[in-house]
Design a protein around this motif. Structure first.
Motif, mmCIF file in Angstrom:
data_model
loop_
_atom_site.group_PDB
_atom_site.id
_atom_site.type_symbol
_atom_site.label_atom_id
_atom_site.label_comp_id
_atom_site.label_asym_id
_atom_site.label_seq_id
_atom_site.Cartn_x
_atom_site.Cartn_y
_atom_site.Cartn_z
ATOM 1 N N GLU A 8 0.831 -1.212 0.000
ATOM 2 C CA GLU A 8 0.000 0.000 0.000
ATOM 3 C C GLU A 8 0.860 1.254 0.000
ATOM 4 N N ARG A 9 1.897 1.259 0.818
ATOM 5 C CA ARG A 9 2.781 2.443 0.853
ATOM 6 C C ARG A 9 3.430 2.670 -0.498
ATOM 7 N N ARG A 10 3.799 1.584 -1.159
ATOM 8 C CA ARG A 10 4.421 1.718 -2.477
ATOM 9 C C ARG A 10 3.415 2.217 -3.512
ATOM 10 N N LEU A 11 2.207 1.692 -3.482
ATOM 11 C CA LEU A 11 1.209 2.063 -4.483
ATOM 12 C C LEU A 11 0.619 3.442 -4.248
ATOM 13 N N LEU A 12 0.715 3.951 -3.015
ATOM 14 C CA LEU A 12 0.235 5.307 -2.739
ATOM 15 C C LEU A 12 1.024 6.365 -3.509
ATOM 16 N N ARG A 13 2.176 5.992 -4.023
ATOM 17 C CA ARG A 13 2.953 6.948 -4.823
ATOM 18 C C ARG A 13 2.304 7.202 -6.182
ATOM 19 N N ASP A 14 1.418 6.281 -6.595
ATOM 20 C CA ASP A 14 0.741 6.439 -7.881
ATOM 21 C C ASP A 14 -0.435 7.397 -7.697
ATOM 22 N N LYS A 15 -0.404 8.520 -8.387
ATOM 23 C CA LYS A 15 -1.418 9.555 -8.178
ATOM 24 C C LYS A 15 -2.816 9.098 -8.587
ATOM 25 N N THR A 16 -2.912 8.107 -9.488
ATOM 26 C CA THR A 16 -4.230 7.608 -9.885
ATOM 27 C C THR A 16 -4.784 6.638 -8.857
ATOM 28 N N ILE A 21 -7.015 4.012 -2.911
ATOM 29 C CA ILE A 21 -6.465 3.324 -1.739
ATOM 30 C C ILE A 21 -6.901 4.022 -0.458
ATOM 31 N N GLN A 22 -6.919 5.340 -0.482
ATOM 32 C CA GLN A 22 -7.331 6.086 0.708
ATOM 33 C C GLN A 22 -8.809 5.870 1.012
ATOM 34 N N ARG A 23 -9.638 5.725 -0.026
ATOM 35 C CA ARG A 23 -11.072 5.470 0.178
ATOM 36 C C ARG A 23 -11.314 4.057 0.696
ATOM 37 N N LYS A 186 5.243 -2.752 -9.992
ATOM 38 C CA LYS A 186 6.067 -3.882 -9.531
ATOM 39 C C LYS A 186 6.729 -3.521 -8.206
ATOM 40 N N PRO A 187 6.913 -4.463 -7.304
ATOM 41 C CA PRO A 187 6.568 -5.886 -7.353
ATOM 42 C C PRO A 187 5.247 -6.186 -6.640
ATOM 43 N N TRP A 188 4.297 -5.250 -6.701
ATOM 44 C CA TRP A 188 3.033 -5.381 -5.966
ATOM 45 C C TRP A 188 1.830 -5.280 -6.891
ATOM 46 N N ARG A 189 1.941 -5.840 -8.087
ATOM 47 C CA ARG A 189 0.848 -5.708 -9.042
ATOM 48 C C ARG A 189 -0.402 -6.493 -8.621
ATOM 49 N N SER A 190 -0.237 -7.536 -7.822
ATOM 50 C CA SER A 190 -1.411 -8.267 -7.327
ATOM 51 C C SER A 190 -2.274 -7.359 -6.455
ATOM 52 N N VAL A 191 -1.625 -6.558 -5.629
ATOM 53 C CA VAL A 191 -2.366 -5.649 -4.749
ATOM 54 C C VAL A 191 -3.012 -4.538 -5.571
ATOM 55 N N ALA A 192 -2.308 -4.051 -6.595
ATOM 56 C CA ALA A 192 -2.902 -3.055 -7.482
ATOM 57 C C ALA A 192 -4.154 -3.624 -8.143
ATOM 58 N N ALA A 193 -4.092 -4.886 -8.586
ATOM 59 C CA ALA A 193 -5.262 -5.525 -9.193
ATOM 60 C C ALA A 193 -6.410 -5.613 -8.193
ATOM 61 N N TRP A 194 -6.082 -5.948 -6.945
ATOM 62 C CA TRP A 194 -7.122 -6.040 -5.917
ATOM 63 C C TRP A 194 -7.829 -4.690 -5.751
#
Length: 227
Positions: A8-16, A21-23, A186-194
């Motif tokens: 989550e911390r890694r994916l929070l860097r993605d502005k989209t 994630i915050q919701r 990467k390396p958390w694309r499964s979580v992004a998909a979720w």
């Protein structure tokens, strides 16, 4: 178990992805370790039928085996095809389940312990050779059975729908286009998909709410003929 908080911390860097994630809050993706053979058979059972129907079919399938465990591959191969058809499996699903059993006995389908030492791409290449098993099916097994953290199922409608809704696009991206965007996850694309599945769920809920509040057209009054 993977550390979803790190993801989550890694994916929070993605502005989209960040507002989503915050919701939604913390990732609660569940991983159920089980033998790949069982995961593939269950996936075949769920193809193109409602979840409740699939579970009923699997219940009848499990009841064929006299022990308190999932019917093993050799037992399945000893069954007449009619016994599987009697559970509710279609002819094509019977053929697929028998092929999964054969490939398990032959060693193509690894055990859970063996699978842990095989990389994602190798497992995909091996298992899509099985009748009725496509890349999406293997990807779901990788995510929810083996707990692999870097799977992005770009052929999944919900994943592409989630990205479309997040970006306000008129149409879904092609799988290759979304795969290119996903390189940054990467390396958390499964979580992004979720999280993209959650975005798709949000869209469905919005549509249902809008449909519920839309005014219904007034019923036309029918003029009855006078005597």
């Amino acid at each position: 178990m993977a550390d979803w908080q790190t993801a989550e911390r890694r994916l929070l860097r993605d502005k989209t992805l960040r507002p989503l994630i915050q919701r939604v809050g913390p990732c609660t993706m569940e991983v159920l370790p089980r033998e790949p053979y069982e995961a593939l058979v269950q996936a075949i059972a769920h193809q193109q039928v409602h979840a409740r129907a699939a579970e009923a079919i699997l219940g009848r399938f499990a009841a064929l085996y006299p022990h308190d465990s999932f019917p093993p591959p050799r037992f399945v191969l000893d069954l007449p095809p009619e016994a599987l058809r009697g559970c509710g499996f279609s002819g094509s699903k019977v053929a697929a389940i028998r092929d999964i059993a054969e490939k398990t006995v032959g060693g193509l389908v690894p055990s859970l312990e063996e699978a842990a030492a095989i990389d994602d791409e190798t497992l995909i290449r091996r298992l899509v050779a099985i009748r009725g098993v496509g890349q999406w099916t293997v990807e779901m097994m990788l995510m929810f059975t083996l707990g692999r953290t870097d799977i992005l199922p770009v052929d999944d409608f919900g994943v592409r729908d989630g990205w479309k809704l997040l970006t306000g696009a008129e149409t879904q991206l092609k799988p290759k286009e979304l795969a290119a965007i996903g390189e940054a996850w990467k390396p958390w694309r499964s979580v992004a998909a979720w999280y993209l599945w959650r975005a798709s769920d949000e869209g469905k809920k919005r549509k249902a709410a809008e449909a519920a509040t839309e005014p219904r057209p007034a019923a036309k009054r029918v003029r009855r003929p006078t005597a």
